[in-house]
Design an enzyme around this catalytic site. Structure first.
Site, PDB file in Angstrom:
ATOM      1  N   ALA A  65       0.773  -0.976  -0.085  1.00  0.00           N
ATOM      2  CA  ALA A  65       0.222   0.033   0.167  1.00  0.00           C
ATOM      3  C   ALA A  65       0.773   1.344   0.269  1.00  0.00           C
ATOM      4  CB  ALA A  65      -0.783   0.265   1.435  1.00  0.00           C
ATOM      5  N   GLY A 110       0.182  -4.906   1.302  1.00  0.00           N
ATOM      6  CA  GLY A 110      -0.594  -5.611   0.150  1.00  0.00           C
ATOM      7  C   GLY A 110      -0.367  -5.521  -1.514  1.00  0.00           C
ATOM      8  N   GLU A 113      -0.167  -9.371  -0.501  1.00  0.00           N
ATOM      9  CA  GLU A 113      -1.901  -9.892   0.469  1.00  0.00           C
ATOM     10  C   GLU A 113      -2.667 -10.485  -1.814  1.00  0.00           C
ATOM     11  OE1 GLU A 113      -1.837  -6.289   3.146  1.00  0.00           O
ATOM     12  OE2 GLU A 113      -2.462  -7.942   4.154  1.00  0.00           O
ATOM     13  N   GLU A 133       4.924  -4.966   7.041  1.00  0.00           N
ATOM     14  CA  GLU A 133       4.443  -3.650   8.357  1.00  0.00           C
ATOM     15  C   GLU A 133       4.739  -3.632   8.708  1.00  0.00           C
ATOM     16  OE1 GLU A 133       2.871  -6.130   6.307  1.00  0.00           O
ATOM     17  OE2 GLU A 133       1.362  -5.709   5.029  1.00  0.00           O
TER      18      GLU A 133
END
Ligand code: CAA
Length: 259
Positions: A65, A110, A113, A133
């Site tokens: 992200a 992300g 993911e 993260e």
């Protein structure tokens, strides 16, 4: 300004390329929205039988992200962005067409993911995977804490999530995070070959098989078995089942018509 997502469709294979290479294809709200729109259209487009997702450039699939867009979010807004992104990843998982991630470099946060939400993952030798993260003082927010342990087991998932360390493509293959690893120059060819092999099957059977696995994983095993039997029975309402079995008995290649 260049398009955030590029679409190319050929021989029933739709390739979506995330196109923000200057920030290693980091996903911001605009990109997620654009990907979501494309996916919704492809989901009901009969010209697209299999979807491939990849990243522009040679360095990254998706480096996560967009950290710049996230830093100053308040808790509720952060929760909201995570929920929106999760909805998008659920759309990938529930898409009627198989979705293949062609991972051409960093698949982090992300990005990892998103790859996990795809049905199959093909990686180039220079790809790497990670949930970094923890190094930013946060935890995965796009369902990585759920999909990663389901794919590679609790111990390996926790190691990746708690250390934030990356693993290379070979290790990702060894632990079952990716289906195959190929030389960087062969990545898209290999992903396409895999997609074409699936595209030539009966798309009704492909769809029901995907549904049986994805929905079944959310049920207890006994109910999932019954659900599978229901879908198995449903296959016998199709012309493709008659054709597939007749072709086998007549020792010829089946000509599926997707109904
Ligand atoms: N968000 C915003 N910008 C990013 C980014 C990200 N996730 N990843 C890379 N970039 C930007 C860099 O800031 C840099 O921009 P500038 O040229 O303007 O400085 C550009 O992309 C190139 O990156 P680097 O110079 O850092 O390239 P590198 O080769 O030295 O390192 C890297 C590559 C190891 C991938 C490094 O960029 C990196 O660690 N990126 C962040 C990875 C990360 O932490 N991802 C998780 C994000 S959080 C998340 O995804 C939460 C969630 O669960 C959804």
């Amino acid at each position: 300004m260049s398009e955030p997502v590029l679409l190319h469709t050929e021989e029933g294979i739709a390739t979506l390329t995330i196109n923000r290479p200057e920030v290693l294809n980091a996903l911001n709200a605009e990109l997620v929205e654009s990907l979501r729109r494309h996916l919704a259209i492809l989901d009901s487009d009969p010209r697209a039988r299999v979807i491939i997702l990849t990243g522009a450039g040679e360095k990254a699939f998706i480096a996560g992200a967009d950290i710049g867009a996230m830093r100053d979010l308040d808790p509720l807004a952060a929760r909201e962005t995570a929920l929106l992104a999760q909805e998008f990843l659920n759309d990938i998982e529930r898409c009627a067409k198989p979705v293949i991630a062609a991972v051409n470099g960093y698949a982090l946060g992300g990005g990892c993911e998103l790859a996990l939400a795809c049905d199959l993952r093909v990686a180039s030798e220079n790809a790497s995977f990670g949930q970094p993260e923890i190094n930013l003082g946060i935890i995965p927010g796009w369902a990585g804490t759920q999909r990663l342990p389901r794919l590679v087991g609790k111990g390996r998932a926790l190691e990746m999530i708690l250390t934030g360390e990356r693993i290379d493509a070979r290790e990702a293959w060894r632990i079952g995070l990716v289906n195959r690893v190929v030389a960087p120059g062969e990545l898209m060819d290999e992903a396409r070959k895999l997609a074409l092999r699936i595209a030539e099957k009966s798309q009704v059977a492909v769809r029901l098989a995907k549904e049986a696995v994805i929905n079944g994983l959310e049920m207890d095993e006994r109910r999932a078995g019954q659900y599978e039997a229901d879908l198995f029975g449903l296959c016998f309402a199709t012309r493709d089942q008659k054709e597939g079995m007749t072709a086998f008995l007549e020792k010829r290649k089946a000509m599926f018509q997707d109904w």
